[in-house]
Design a protein around this motif. Structure first.
Motif, mmCIF file in Angstrom:
data_model
loop_
_atom_site.group_PDB
_atom_site.id
_atom_site.type_symbol
_atom_site.label_atom_id
_atom_site.label_comp_id
_atom_site.label_asym_id
_atom_site.label_seq_id
_atom_site.Cartn_x
_atom_site.Cartn_y
_atom_site.Cartn_z
ATOM 1 N N GLU A 1 0.809 -1.223 0.000
ATOM 2 C CA GLU A 1 0.000 0.000 0.000
ATOM 3 C C GLU A 1 0.844 1.276 0.000
ATOM 4 N N LEU A 2 2.154 1.138 -0.192
ATOM 5 C CA LEU A 2 3.029 2.307 -0.170
ATOM 6 C C LEU A 2 2.594 3.340 -1.202
ATOM 7 N N ALA B 1 -6.567 -16.648 -3.147
ATOM 8 C CA ALA B 1 -5.204 -16.133 -2.993
ATOM 9 C C ALA B 1 -5.291 -14.678 -2.591
ATOM 10 N N GLU B 2 -4.445 -14.265 -1.654
ATOM 11 C CA GLU B 2 -4.461 -12.869 -1.226
ATOM 12 C C GLU B 2 -3.066 -12.443 -0.784
ATOM 13 N N HIS B 3 -2.900 -11.111 -0.684
ATOM 14 C CA HIS B 3 -1.622 -10.518 -0.272
ATOM 15 C C HIS B 3 -0.475 -10.953 -1.176
ATOM 16 N N GLY B 4 -0.750 -11.118 -2.460
ATOM 17 C CA GLY B 4 0.309 -11.490 -3.392
ATOM 18 C C GLY B 4 1.292 -10.350 -3.600
ATOM 19 N N TYR B 5 2.534 -10.705 -3.818
ATOM 20 C CA TYR B 5 3.554 -9.688 -4.057
ATOM 21 C C TYR B 5 4.564 -10.224 -5.064
ATOM 22 N N PRO B 6 5.139 -9.335 -5.876
ATOM 23 C CA PRO B 6 6.057 -9.787 -6.927
ATOM 24 C C PRO B 6 7.443 -10.070 -6.390
ATOM 25 N N GLY B 7 8.195 -10.853 -7.146
ATOM 26 C CA GLY B 7 9.594 -11.075 -6.822
ATOM 27 C C GLY B 7 10.449 -9.894 -7.255
ATOM 28 N N TRP B 8 11.701 -9.941 -6.865
ATOM 29 C CA TRP B 8 12.666 -8.893 -7.196
ATOM 30 C C TRP B 8 13.657 -9.501 -8.185
ATOM 31 N N GLY C 1 10.138 -2.043 -5.890
ATOM 32 C CA GLY C 1 10.594 -1.867 -7.258
ATOM 33 C C GLY C 1 9.457 -1.782 -8.253
ATOM 34 N N SER C 2 8.340 -2.459 -7.960
ATOM 35 C CA SER C 2 7.195 -2.367 -8.868
ATOM 36 C C SER C 2 6.535 -0.994 -8.802
ATOM 37 N N LYS C 3 6.661 -0.318 -7.662
ATOM 38 C CA LYS C 3 6.087 1.023 -7.515
ATOM 39 C C LYS C 3 7.063 2.113 -7.933
#
Length: 487
Positions: free
Chosen positions: A155-156, A395-402, A441-443
């Motif tokens: 949520e940044l 599925a929830e709270h998914g986040y991408p890899g770096w 990094g996605s943001k």
């Protein structure tokens, strides 16, 4: 409390870590710490603000002569994992963390220590108040709820941060720099399963599986550490001969901690109790021999359920068998090692939290992978499996890899500083744990990022500890890198 921390070196870092230990800060309860840090920043005349989610930013202007240097973001998360041994009552929302030193390591007394990520936060605060480090513009970004959902990073606010370089201070091994990490997602399974009244000839038993070592579901998933949920389900499979019916189950408390304990209550014919008790005792010996030294504290016990706690209903025999079978084949542990990065786990799953009460079943697992496509495939496997028993899967709270960048200019500077200050080059690695860097990094896709930190072992468990000497090395390196980036 924790006055002995003031005697450790480097003093500025340990002084701030003492504040963190003395301020309860489990995920979702960081408000008191945020207020303390804002008051501290006000006392130093440092600007600070929060985004809509509550993430805290503290800014420090460039030192004289360094105004044209690129802005540096010091990043860590304020929350900590809340885990305590069964014999150590601890309210993480009210009680401070009690620490002690043994053989060069700092430990907590029967709970998680919070060195993850408290020492990274403490080092950032120490750098903000330092007067002997030449630096460019600094921003310290302190995120919330990293340990439960990555919520702060997800949520940044966008278009908020100003720096071009980001130092994530959430790694856990001296002499290493991380330039990539796994992405992941929670998999949540819920079902309402049929129950039937207890029969007059049935009695209840409580089975407790305790004493496992546990650990971090990313950093430690490849180690020979048992998962309490996996083991207790195995036990339940062997009790089907007795017509055991599930009454309740509680296993694990966090989806990102390898479960150390699990407890189940079963109903079964009274004339099968002796056979079941003997079977469990035999299984305890078998499992103890399999587990070996890493989980030497393992124990498996059976006790009659107190009459006052005897329930009115339990799952039907068919529903019990169906649920145990599904859990027995559910993915757990390392799924695949990376083909691109030697020695690194590519895809894994942790059966983190399992609960059954009043016929309502709940499971929360955490899938991690270096490939987002593999995360999606694992989620689909859960959906295909648990929909067979009528469960709802999401599925929830998914986040991408770096994604790693071995040509990063920031990495090159870090390697040079490491060589000059510590006399050796760092190992450059990709980590299976989920750092916030992928989300950040996605943001902010233009950010150049690395991650490093002191040596922490046993994170996400009451065995968490930090190598005190490595904190001194970490602080030396952080100051040297900040000065190099300020030139």
């Amino acid at each position: 409390m924790n006055e002995h921390l003031d005697t450790l070196s480097p003093a500025p870092v340990w002084r701030h870590f003492r504040t963190l230990c003395n301020t309860p800060r489990p995920s979702g309860h960081e408000a008191a710490l945020v207020a303390k840090l804002e008051a501290w920043a006000d006392g130093l005349g440092l600007a600070h603000d929060r985004d809509a989610f509550g993430n805290l930013r503290i800014k420090k202007p460039a030192a004289q002569g360094c105004e044209n240097a690129p802005g540096v973001i010091l990043q860590g998360h304020l929350d900590m994992v809340a885990q305590a041994n069964a014999e150590r009552p601890h309210d993480f929302t009210r009680d401070p963390i009690s620490t002690y030193v043994e053989d060069g390591w700092l430990h907590a007394d029967g709970t998680t220590l919070g060195a993850d990520n408290g020492l990274g936060v403490a080092a950032a605060l120490a750098l903000l108040e330092s007067t002997d480090v030449a630096h460019g513009p600094l921003e310290a970004l302190f995120t919330l709820e990293e340990e439960t959902s990555m919520g702060g990073a997800l949520e940044l606010a966008e278009d908020w941060l100003e720096g071009k370089l980001l130092l994530n201070l959430d790694s856990e091994a001296r002499g290493e720099a991380y330039i990539g990490c796994a992405g992941g997602s929670d998999v949540v399974v819920d079902a309402r399963l049929p129950e039937a009244p207890l029969e007059a000839h049935e009695r209840c038993l409580d089975i407790a599986l305790t004493g496992l070592k546990g650990g971090h579901s990313g950093m430690d998933i490849h180690l020979p550490l048992a998962n309490a949920n996996r083991l207790l389900v195995r036990v339940l499979r062997t009790l089907e001969f007795a017509g055991a019916r599930l009454v309740s189950y509680q296993g694990g408390t966090l989806r990102n901690a390898i479960p150390r304990e699990a407890f189940v209550r079963v109903a079964l014919p009274a004339d099968e109790i002796d056979a079941v008790t003997a079977k469990v005792a035999s299984l305890e010996a078998t499992l103890r021999a399999e587990l070996g030294q890493p989980d030497s504290g393992f124990a498996l016990g059976v006790t009659p359920t107190p009459p006052a706690d005897t329930p009115d209903e339990a799952l039907t025999v068919d529903a019990s068998a169906m649920l145990v079978a599904a859990l027995n084949v559910a993915p757990c542990g390392v799924e695949r090692m990376s083909a691109e990065v030697e020695g690194v786990v590519e895809t894994s799953n942790n059966l983190g939290v399992l609960n059954l009460e009043g016929g309502r079943f709940h499971l929360c697992a955490l899938v991690r992978s270096l490939h987002d496509s593999a995360v999606a495939a694992m989620i689909d496997r859960f959906r295909a499996l648990f929909e067979l028993i009528g469960a709802r899967v999401k599925a929830e709270h998914g986040y991408p890899g770096w994604v790693p960048d071995s040509d990063s200019p920031l990495l090159a500077t870090f390697i040079d500083c490491h060589q000059q200050r510590l006399g050796r080059e760092p190992a450059v690695k990709v980590i299976h744990a989920g750092l916030e860097c992928g989300i950040l990094g996605s943001k902010y896709p233009a950010l150049d990022m690395i991650s490093f930190g002191p040596t922490i072992r046993g994170a996400h468990s009451p065995d968490e500890r930090v190598d005190i000497d490595s904190v001194d090395e970490f602080w030396t390196l952080l100051k040297a890198l900040t000065e190099a980036l300020g030139r």
